[in-house]
Scaffold this motif. Sequence first.
Motif, short mmCIF file in Angstrom:
data_model
loop_
_atom_site.label_atom_id
_atom_site.label_comp_id
_atom_site.label_asym_id
_atom_site.label_seq_id
_atom_site.Cartn_x
_atom_site.Cartn_y
_atom_site.Cartn_z
N PHE A 21 -47.02 9.20 -8.44
CA PHE A 21 -47.73 9.28 -7.15
C PHE A 21 -47.60 10.63 -6.48
CE2 PHE A 21 -46.36 4.81 -7.48
CZ PHE A 21 -47.59 4.26 -7.67
N PRO A 170 -61.82 2.05 -1.35
CA PRO A 170 -61.22 0.89 -2.02
C PRO A 170 -61.52 0.82 -3.51
CG PRO A 170 -62.14 0.21 0.06
CD PRO A 170 -62.55 1.63 -0.15
N LEU A 173 -59.57 3.33 -5.45
CA LEU A 173 -58.16 2.99 -5.63
C LEU A 173 -57.99 1.92 -6.70
CD1 LEU A 173 -57.09 3.18 -1.94
CD2 LEU A 173 -55.93 4.35 -3.79
N GLY A 177 -55.99 2.16 -10.09
CA GLY A 177 -55.00 1.17 -10.49
C GLY A 177 -55.19 0.76 -11.94
N ALA A 180 -54.07 3.51 -14.11
CA ALA A 180 -52.61 3.54 -14.17
C ALA A 180 -52.09 2.47 -15.12
CB ALA A 180 -52.02 3.34 -12.77
N MET B 27 -51.32 9.87 1.34
CA MET B 27 -51.42 8.85 0.29
C MET B 27 -50.21 8.81 -0.64
SD MET B 27 -54.09 6.96 0.15
CE MET B 27 -54.31 6.68 1.85
N CYS B 28 -49.58 9.98 -0.88
CA CYS B 28 -48.50 10.00 -1.87
C CYS B 28 -47.33 9.11 -1.47
CB CYS B 28 -48.04 11.41 -2.15
SG CYS B 28 -49.36 12.44 -2.77
N LEU B 31 -48.30 5.32 -1.48
CA LEU B 31 -48.30 4.62 -2.76
C LEU B 31 -46.92 4.66 -3.41
CD1 LEU B 31 -51.66 6.07 -3.96
CD2 LEU B 31 -51.25 3.67 -3.54
N GLY B 32 -46.20 5.75 -3.19
CA GLY B 32 -44.98 5.97 -3.96
C GLY B 32 -43.79 5.13 -3.54
N LEU B 174 -46.64 -7.03 -11.78
CA LEU B 174 -47.55 -5.88 -11.72
C LEU B 174 -47.53 -5.19 -10.36
CD1 LEU B 174 -49.99 -4.27 -12.99
CD2 LEU B 174 -51.43 -5.93 -11.84
N PRO B 178 -46.32 0.80 -10.64
CA PRO B 178 -47.30 1.77 -10.12
C PRO B 178 -48.75 1.27 -10.02
CG PRO B 178 -45.74 2.89 -11.52
CD PRO B 178 -45.38 1.43 -11.59
N PRO B 179 -49.32 0.62 -11.06
CA PRO B 179 -50.72 0.21 -10.93
C PRO B 179 -50.94 -0.70 -9.72
CG PRO B 179 -49.99 -0.06 -13.19
CD PRO B 179 -48.77 0.26 -12.39
N ALA B 181 -49.61 -0.59 -6.88
CA ALA B 181 -49.73 0.17 -5.63
C ALA B 181 -51.18 0.51 -5.35
CB ALA B 181 -48.89 1.45 -5.71
N PHE B 182 -51.87 1.02 -6.40
CA PHE B 182 -53.28 1.39 -6.24
C PHE B 182 -54.12 0.15 -5.91
CE2 PHE B 182 -51.88 4.92 -9.04
CZ PHE B 182 -52.33 5.99 -8.30
N LEU B 183 -53.89 -0.92 -6.68
CA LEU B 183 -54.70 -2.13 -6.48
C LEU B 183 -54.50 -2.69 -5.08
CD1 LEU B 183 -54.15 -3.95 -9.90
CD2 LEU B 183 -56.15 -2.69 -9.15
N LEU B 185 -53.37 -1.29 -2.33
CA LEU B 185 -53.90 -0.44 -1.26
C LEU B 185 -55.42 -0.51 -1.23
CD1 LEU B 185 -53.29 1.50 1.02
CD2 LEU B 185 -53.49 3.38 -0.58
N GLY B 186 -56.05 -0.53 -2.41
CA GLY B 186 -57.51 -0.64 -2.47
C GLY B 186 -58.01 -1.87 -1.74
N PHE B 187 -57.40 -3.02 -2.03
CA PHE B 187 -57.85 -4.26 -1.40
C PHE B 187 -57.52 -4.28 0.10
CE2 PHE B 187 -57.85 -5.79 -5.85
CZ PHE B 187 -59.20 -6.12 -5.90
#
Lengths: 190, 207
Positions: A21, A170, A173, A177, A180, B27-28, B31-32, B174, B178-179, B181-183, B185-187
Motif C-alpha cells: 500500500f 469504487p 478500488l 482488489g 491484488a 489512501m496509503c 488501506l495499509g 480475505l 491486502p486485497p 482492503a481495496f474491496l 474501501l471500494g464498497f
Amino acid sequence: MDYMVIIIGAVLVNNIVLSQFLGICPFLGVSSRVSTAVGMGAAVIFVMTMATIATFLIQTMILEPLGLVFLQTVSFILVIASLVQLVEIVLKKVSPALYQALGVFLPLITTNCAILGVAIIVVGQGYTLGQGVVYAIGSSLGFVLALYVFAGLREKMDLLDIPKAMRGAPISLVTAGLLALAFGGFAGLV
Amino acid sequence: MSDINMKKEFFKGFLKENPVFVLLLGMCPTLGVTSSAINGLGMGLATTAVLLGSNVVVALVKNLIPDKVRIPAFIVIIASFVTIIDLTMAAFLPPLHEQLGLFIPLIVVNCVILGRAEAFASKNGLVVSVVDAFGMGFGFTFALTLLGAAREILGAGALFGLPVPFLSDNPILLFVMPPGAFLALGFLIAAVEAVRKKAAAVSASRA
C-alpha cells in the motif's frame, strides 16, 4: 542470486502498491491511460533509485555517526524534495525530450509515499548500498507493473456499463482488489 | 467568523468533504493500516495530532514565510510534528507503534495534511484553522475506524478485539489481507456516495 531474490520479492511477491500500500495516490490518480502510466512509471524508477542512494548515504554517513537518527523523517523528506527539484532542473537542461515526457510527473513524486517508504525500508532492513539499490529498482519496477496492468484494465472499463453508485473510485478500488488477489498468487515464490 | 460557520468547518470533514470517502486523500495509510478497528483509530488520531500541530504553526507563521518557499517550509513543520508523534508513540504505545510501523513516518507525505496547510491554514486565522484540523482529522479518523471495523468484523470476526457472534466462527480471511482492503474501501465509498446523492436529492427537492 541474492539480488535475484530481492528483485523477485520486490516486483511480484511484496508488490509495493498491491501488498504494501505505498504509492496508492498516483496508482489511482494517473492510471486512467496506459501512456501516462508509463511516463509516471519511468519517473518513479529514476527518482526512487536516486533517492534511495542519497538517503542511504545520509543515514550511514551523517545521521548514524552523529547520533541524529531521530532526524531521519525530516532529513529524508527534505532530501527527496530537493532531489526531485534537482532532477527536474538537470533534465530540463540536459535532455529536453526526456523532460517533455516526464516533466509533469516530477512534482507529483515528492508526495509519492513509495519513495519515502522505500528509503525508510532500505535503512530499516539493514541492506547494504548494493542491495538497497536493487531493492529500490525492484520496487519501482513493481510499481510500474502494477500501474501498467491497472491502466490497461481501466481503459477497458470505460466501455462497460457500471452500476451508478460504483462508478469512478469504487469500481477502481474493487478492480485493484482483484488485481491484488491475483498478485497474491505469487506468495511463497521466494 | 460566526458560530454557524465554525460548525460548518467542523462537520464538513465527516461527510461532505470527508478526506477519505469524498476527496480520496491519504489512501496509503487508509488501506495499509486498517486491518483492525483499533489500528484505524490509532492511525486516525496520530494523523489528527499532526494535522492540529501543523495547522496551528502554519496559521501562526504564515505571514513570515516567503511565498516561494512555503511548501518546503510546510513540509519541515509537518515532518517535525510527525517525529514528535513517532517518538511519543514509541515511548507510550509500543504495541500500536509496532503495528502501524512504516506508516507513522509516512504521515509526512499524507496529502490530507499538506493539503490542509496549503489550502486552509495558510489563508485563515488560528481559531478556524484549529477547528478545521479537528474536523478534517476526526473525519479521517472516522473513515479509518469505520473501514477498520468493517474489515475486522468480516475478516477476523471481532470488533476492537471482542468476538462477534457467528462471524467469529466463520471469518472471511480475505478481508484482513491486502486485497480485502481495496474491496472493502471500494464498497464503502460506493455506499457513502449513494447516501450523499440521496441527501443531495432530498435537499434539492425541498428547495
